[in-house]
Design an enzyme around this catalytic site. Structure first.
Site, PDB file in Angstrom:
ATOM      1  N   PHE A  20      -6.825  -3.222 -77.065  1.00  0.00           N
ATOM      2  CA  PHE A  20      -5.987  -2.799 -75.943  1.00  0.00           C
ATOM      3  C   PHE A  20      -6.409  -1.406 -75.478  1.00  0.00           C
ATOM      4  O   PHE A  20      -5.611  -0.477 -75.504  1.00  0.00           O
ATOM      5  CB  PHE A  20      -4.513  -2.808 -76.371  1.00  0.00           C
ATOM      6  N   SER A  52     -10.463   1.211 -79.886  1.00  0.00           N
ATOM      7  CA  SER A  52     -10.355   2.659 -79.618  1.00  0.00           C
ATOM      8  C   SER A  52     -11.104   3.465 -80.679  1.00  0.00           C
ATOM      9  O   SER A  52     -11.635   4.543 -80.387  1.00  0.00           O
ATOM     10  CB  SER A  52      -8.887   3.084 -79.557  1.00  0.00           C
ATOM     11  N   GLY A  76      -0.372  -6.076 -88.155  1.00  0.00           N
ATOM     12  CA  GLY A  76       0.003  -6.243 -86.754  1.00  0.00           C
ATOM     13  C   GLY A  76       1.385  -5.711 -86.444  1.00  0.00           C
ATOM     14  O   GLY A  76       2.252  -5.635 -87.327  1.00  0.00           O
ATOM     15  N   ASP A 143      -1.172   5.356 -81.523  1.00  0.00           N
ATOM     16  CA  ASP A 143      -1.226   4.043 -80.855  1.00  0.00           C
ATOM     17  C   ASP A 143      -0.824   2.943 -81.842  1.00  0.00           C
ATOM     18  O   ASP A 143      -1.433   1.887 -81.906  1.00  0.00           O
ATOM     19  CB  ASP A 143      -2.644   3.810 -80.305  1.00  0.00           C
ATOM     20  N   HIS A 146       5.062   0.340 -81.184  1.00  0.00           N
ATOM     21  CA  HIS A 146       5.527   0.893 -79.917  1.00  0.00           C
ATOM     22  C   HIS A 146       7.045   0.877 -79.786  1.00  0.00           C
ATOM     23  O   HIS A 146       7.576   1.202 -78.721  1.00  0.00           O
ATOM     24  CB  HIS A 146       4.862   0.173 -78.736  1.00  0.00           C
ATOM     25  N   HIS A 171      -0.926   6.945 -76.646  1.00  0.00           N
ATOM     26  CA  HIS A 171      -1.349   5.843 -75.783  1.00  0.00           C
ATOM     27  C   HIS A 171      -0.132   5.134 -75.214  1.00  0.00           C
ATOM     28  O   HIS A 171       0.958   5.226 -75.760  1.00  0.00           O
ATOM     29  CB  HIS A 171      -2.229   4.839 -76.546  1.00  0.00           C
TER      30      HIS A 171
HETATM   31  N1  SAH Z   1      -5.835   1.136 -80.907  1.00  0.00           N
HETATM   32  C1  SAH Z   1      -5.971  -0.306 -80.856  1.00  0.00           C
HETATM   33  C2  SAH Z   1      -4.664  -1.048 -80.642  1.00  0.00           C
HETATM   34  C3  SAH Z   1      -3.609  -0.772 -81.666  1.00  0.00           C
HETATM   35  S1  SAH Z   1      -2.345  -2.025 -81.670  1.00  0.00           S
HETATM   36  C4  SAH Z   1      -7.006  -0.710 -79.809  1.00  0.00           C
HETATM   37  O1  SAH Z   1      -7.736   0.143 -79.295  1.00  0.00           O
HETATM   38  O2  SAH Z   1      -7.138  -1.873 -79.507  1.00  0.00           O
HETATM   39  C5  SAH Z   1      -1.209  -1.315 -82.806  1.00  0.00           C
HETATM   40  C6  SAH Z   1      -1.618  -1.378 -84.256  1.00  0.00           C
HETATM   41  O3  SAH Z   1      -0.709  -0.526 -84.954  1.00  0.00           O
HETATM   42  C7  SAH Z   1      -1.525  -2.750 -84.920  1.00  0.00           C
HETATM   43  O4  SAH Z   1      -2.772  -3.119 -85.452  1.00  0.00           O
HETATM   44  C8  SAH Z   1      -0.484  -2.573 -86.036  1.00  0.00           C
HETATM   45  O5  SAH Z   1      -0.803  -3.243 -87.249  1.00  0.00           O
HETATM   46  C9  SAH Z   1      -0.483  -1.079 -86.238  1.00  0.00           C
HETATM   47  N2  SAH Z   1       0.775  -0.517 -86.742  1.00  0.00           N
HETATM   48  C10 SAH Z   1       2.019  -0.708 -86.219  1.00  0.00           C
HETATM   49  N3  SAH Z   1       2.929  -0.004 -86.916  1.00  0.00           N
HETATM   50  C11 SAH Z   1       2.254   0.644 -87.901  1.00  0.00           C
HETATM   51  C12 SAH Z   1       2.639   1.527 -88.956  1.00  0.00           C
HETATM   52  N4  SAH Z   1       3.912   1.887 -89.126  1.00  0.00           N
HETATM   53  N5  SAH Z   1       1.685   1.993 -89.786  1.00  0.00           N
HETATM   54  C13 SAH Z   1       0.381   1.618 -89.618  1.00  0.00           C
HETATM   55  N6  SAH Z   1      -0.041   0.805 -88.626  1.00  0.00           N
HETATM   56  C14 SAH Z   1       0.882   0.323 -87.783  1.00  0.00           C
HETATM   57 MG    MG Z   2      -2.038   1.036 -77.065  1.00  0.00          MG
END
Ligand code: SAH
Ligand code: MG
Length: 212
Positions: A20, A52, A76, A143, A146, A171
């Site tokens: 993403f 990223s 995830g 990131d 969310h 992000h």
């Molecule tokens: N930066 C990525 C997208 C990240 S999506 C890109 O460039 O495509 C969000 C990610 O955050 C997911 O893989 C999820 O497993 C992770 N995530 C969500 N909550 C988290 C937490 N509390 N600790 C560690 N990782 C987390």
């Molecule tokens: Mg993002």
């Protein structure tokens, strides 16, 4: 000082990686990591499959000083679970019975030649932050989850570990509410209003702050 343009092969692998991160924002991350990693290590929360991380890690590699630690539990986020909007069946590990993005991250980093510049850290963001050995980070890119509480927890856990002059980048800061959830924007704006950060502007959905 800006880095040279990214190598075509690295760019191709970043574009092909699941994830993403629009290319223009990725290129901005590349420049920010190139600048920041002169002064100290960089951290990313939310590796997913490494899209990223390739931009950030390539910025570090081009600078040749400090590395990127990319953190994820690899199970995830909520919206990436089976039945949810962003579920990807190719990321489901049948043996584990859950999403597992770690093998995809490892493969993409290897393909990009970044094994030595992006160091995956497998764990929950808050747990890793609470064990982090220093407060000299030059860049933190948030990131991860969310949900509002998650973005707030990431801000609280990591912002104090950024050195003076270091960058805090969020992000998915959407100034138009129709474009996406507002939690990262709200936390970004609260941080910006705290007086602790200089405003480095919004680029696409990247909200960029610098510690005073
Ligand atoms: N930066 C990525 C997208 C990240 S999506 C890109 O460039 O495509 C969000 C990610 O955050 C997911 O893989 C999820 O497993 C992770 N995530 C969500 N909550 C988290 C937490 N509390 N600790 C560690 N990782 C987390
Ligand atoms: Mg993002």
């Amino acid at each position: 000082m800006k880095p040279l343009p990214m190598f075509p092969d690295t760019r191709r692998i970043a574009l092909a990686a699941k994830g993403f991160m629009p290319e223009a924002e990725g290129m901005r991350l590349y420049e920010l990591a190139f600048e920041a990693s002169e002064r100290g290590p960089c951290v990313e929360i939310g590796s997913y499959c490494g899209k990223s991380a390739i931009y950030l890690g390539e910025g570090c590699r081009m600078r040749g000083r400090h590395r990127l630690f990319s953190i994820d539990h690899h199970f995830g986020s909520e919206e990436q679970q089976p039945g949810q909007e962003y579920f990807d069946p190719e990321l489901f590990d049948a043996d584990l019975g859950r999403v597992n993005t770690l093998p995809h991250l490892v493969r993409n980093l290897r393909d990009a030649g970044l094994d030595d510049w992006v160091l995956p850290v497998v764990g929950r963001s808050a747990t890793v932050a609470s064990s982090w050995p220093g407060a000299d980070l030059a860049l933190v890119f948030i990131d991860g989850g969310h949900a509002r509480a998650t973005v707030e927890a990431d801000y609280r856990a990591w912002s104090g570990l950024i050195a003076r002059g270091g960058l805090l980048v969020f992000h998915d800061v959407y100034l138009d509410p129709a474009a996406g959830g507002q939690a990262p924007r709200d936390v970004f704006e609260a941080a910006r209003a705290s007086g602790q950060w200089a405003d480095e502007g919004v680029f696409g959905s990247l909200g960029i702050l610098r510690r005073k």
